[in-house]
Structure formats: structure tokens, C-alpha cells
Design an enzyme around this catalytic site. Sequence first.
Site, mmCIF file in Angstrom:
data_model
loop_
_atom_site.group_PDB
_atom_site.id
_atom_site.type_symbol
_atom_site.label_atom_id
_atom_site.label_comp_id
_atom_site.label_asym_id
_atom_site.label_seq_id
_atom_site.Cartn_x
_atom_site.Cartn_y
_atom_site.Cartn_z
ATOM 1 C CD1 TRP A 154 -38.428 65.166 -31.756
ATOM 2 C CD2 TRP A 154 -36.484 66.462 -32.354
ATOM 3 N NE1 TRP A 154 -37.126 64.526 -31.283
ATOM 4 C CE2 TRP A 154 -35.996 65.283 -31.956
ATOM 5 C CE3 TRP A 154 -35.723 67.502 -32.807
ATOM 6 C CZ2 TRP A 154 -34.787 65.168 -31.650
ATOM 7 C CZ3 TRP A 154 -34.157 67.457 -32.717
ATOM 8 C CH2 TRP A 154 -33.742 66.069 -31.924
ATOM 9 C CG HIS A 181 -37.358 65.439 -27.250
ATOM 10 N ND1 HIS A 181 -36.251 65.517 -27.997
ATOM 11 C CD2 HIS A 181 -37.800 66.701 -26.960
ATOM 12 C CE1 HIS A 181 -35.644 66.779 -27.706
ATOM 13 N NE2 HIS A 181 -36.445 67.504 -27.376
ATOM 14 N NE ARG A 207 -41.097 63.288 -31.715
ATOM 15 C CZ ARG A 207 -39.973 62.352 -31.616
ATOM 16 N NH1 ARG A 207 -39.912 61.884 -32.594
ATOM 17 N NH2 ARG A 207 -39.212 62.376 -30.725
ATOM 18 C CD GLN A 221 -39.581 60.606 -26.493
ATOM 19 O OE1 GLN A 221 -39.111 61.383 -25.709
ATOM 20 N NE2 GLN A 221 -39.016 60.182 -27.743
ATOM 21 C CB VAL A 265 -26.093 62.751 -27.190
ATOM 22 C CG1 VAL A 265 -26.920 62.686 -26.040
ATOM 23 C CG2 VAL A 265 -26.920 62.342 -28.498
ATOM 24 C CB ALA A 321 -29.129 61.752 -22.185
HETATM 25 N N1 PHE Z 1 -35.122 62.803 -27.521
HETATM 26 C C1 PHE Z 1 -34.638 61.817 -28.518
HETATM 27 C C2 PHE Z 1 -35.860 61.794 -29.332
HETATM 28 O O1 PHE Z 1 -36.932 61.903 -29.051
HETATM 29 C C3 PHE Z 1 -34.176 60.741 -27.828
HETATM 30 C C4 PHE Z 1 -32.812 60.903 -27.081
HETATM 31 C C5 PHE Z 1 -32.762 61.036 -25.884
HETATM 32 C C6 PHE Z 1 -31.549 60.870 -27.962
HETATM 33 C C7 PHE Z 1 -31.666 61.252 -25.168
HETATM 34 C C8 PHE Z 1 -30.601 60.826 -27.242
HETATM 35 C C9 PHE Z 1 -30.330 60.981 -25.661
HETATM 36 O O2 PHE Z 1 -35.730 61.161 -30.520
#
Ligand code: PHE
Length: 353
Positions: A154, A181, A207, A221, A265, A321
Site C-alpha cells: 500500500w 484501504h 494510494r 472500497q 487474513v 473479511a
Molecule cells: N484491504 C485489502 C486491500 O485493499 C482487501 C481485503 C480486505 C483483503 C479484507 C482481505 C480482507 O487490498
Amino acid sequence: MLRKSKLKDIFEKTAKEIKNADSVSVLDNIRFQCLGRKKGLITSVLRNLKNLSIKEKREIGPLIQKIQKELKKLFDEKEKELSKKTEKNISDITLPAQKIQAGHFHPLAKVEKEIKEIFSSMSFSVVEGPEIETEYNNFDALNIPPNHPARDMWDTFWLKPTNSKEQIINNKNRKLLLRTHTSPVQVRYMQTHKPPFQIIAPGRAFRYEATDAFHETNFYQVEGLMVGEKISLANLKFIIEEFLKKFFDDPKMEFRFVPSYFPFVEPGIQVDIRMEKLSVGHKLSVGHKKSDWLEIMGAGMVHPNVFKAVGYDSLKWQGFAFGMGLDRLAMLKYKISDIRLFHSGDLRFINQI
Ligand code: PHE
């Protein structure tokens, strides 16, 4: 007794009035004043003819008849002219009505609304978090400690500290940034709520990266989080499948889970959808062939370290998630080939949807 000159005056005055009449009702009124059966000027002259001497009768009689005839002619002509004019003014009621200009949703707002409705129908609550976040919520609590190589995933807009002393004193990762995010909303929500629950959190993310047809520095998002005692990947699959079918209005929507990596995750997956399944004529200009798979979200089972960071018993609670790109979904649904169009301010683009 009326004299010839007086009669002529009446004639000229009336002829002038007729000429200037600008509507049928005005004309009717003049006619009434002049030729009306009871009180019309000319009519009363005619009525009084019988009181005149024979000589006078001979003189006035033909004259008044002539005047009467002339005036009738003038009245008729004017009436024709006026009714033609009004015919022209009557609008053609078969023409389509003029369009009323009303405001409408921006495509992104529309898609966000649809997504909220779909998840609400599956008992998800809609929550929000701030766009300016702490380093802790955006990274550390999501199992991305400082110097972790995953931070490179990120590219971050860091904010300049306004009061550096204060930040040093509370130096528990209080550095501020524009969230990269929507995942920090997971942290905020879990810090203040007890499971079980299911939420979505739509919002902006930022970003610091080069823009192209698929990437913007500012994009949207939708985060999803479901925590309970017996939540598994199967639940995630069901929810995603239901969502995709409803969103694309296609019961045979094809998608796949592909192993992926996100520090917060385990296991981590990405969800791809089959481009072929999208309606015919769909064109995404950059690099996607018709039969390609396109990644639309990251997802997975919440990492135990994330549960620990928010004070949950990671042996008791499980959860999934996901985070999907709202702009990308809007692009697919409305066949938009360049993400930058959303913020172009070009009304020709916005008015189409
Ligand atoms: N936050 C991650 C992204 O922006 C996406 C994501 C959210 C992945 C939740 C797994 C679980 O790339």
C-alpha cells in the site's frame, strides 16, 4: 339628426378599431357596439330612418347600407386573420413534452447505494470510518507491523504531524495517514462492538501511485466483516455468490476463489469474475480479453492476530473479511473503460447513467 359627416366619422372610427383589434373577443366587442341588435350605433340609425323625411331617407338610406356592408366585410376579414393567428399559437399537443432537468446520482453513488441495499437484505449493517486514519488502525492492528514488507503493498499518503511533541509523547503509532484501504474500519468496529455481527463499510481509500485506466489515487472500497462462533469460508462463498448474482443481475454469474496474500487474513483469497459472463458488447480497453478473469476483491478468514489486537478471544471467534473495489464494480456494470472518468467532471459521461 345624424348627418352624413357624422356617419362617416362612425365608419372611420370603427374601421380603425377593427384594424387594431388584437383578439377575437376585442373584435366581437366592437361588433357589438356597432352592429348590435339593441344598442349598436348603426342599428339605431337604421331604426330611426322611419322618422326622416323622404329626401333625407333617400340620402342617408343607401349610405348607411353601404357603411353596414363595408363594416361587415371588414369584420369578417379581421376575424379570419385573427383566427389564423391563434391557430398558429395553439401548441401541437402530439409533440413530446420538454424534458425536465433533474439532478441524479453519480454512477459511484448509485453503485454504492445498490451494494448497500443488497447487503442490507442479507442482514448486514452499514457502518463508516474516517478517511484520515492512524498508522495503528491502518497497519499495525491489521497484522502489518512497522518495517513489515507487506507495507509496500500500500503506497501511502502520510500526513505531516501538526504537533510533533504530542505525537512523540503518545508515540503508540499515532502517525496519521490517508487510509490506504477500508480495512481499518474493521478494527474500529471490533474495538467497540461484541460479536456476533455482520457489517459492510463503504468509503474512500487513497494510494500514492501512478494513475492509469484501472488505478486512481482516490478510489472507493466496500469492506465486509462477519464474525461469529462458527463462521467459515463456506459462508464467505455463499455471501459473495449471492452478492454477485444480485449485483450483476445474472443468476449464472461465474466467479472463482484464488489463493492470495493479505497479512490480516488466513487463508487469504482473491475473488475473480469471468468477463465472458458480463453482457455482450462489454469492452474494457486495457489488457483484458473477453474470456479473461478479472480480480474484483480480496478476502479471507480474519487472522488471529487481528482478533488479538482488538481484544477478542481468537479461539472462540471466527470471521471472514472482504474488501472490494467499488469503482471496478461500477466499471464492469456500466461498461466504463477508464476509472479516471469518474472524477473527470465531464457531464456527458455522468448524464449517461
Ligand atoms: N484491504 C485489502 C486491500 O485493499 C482487501 C481485503 C480486505 C483483503 C479484507 C482481505 C480482507 O487490498
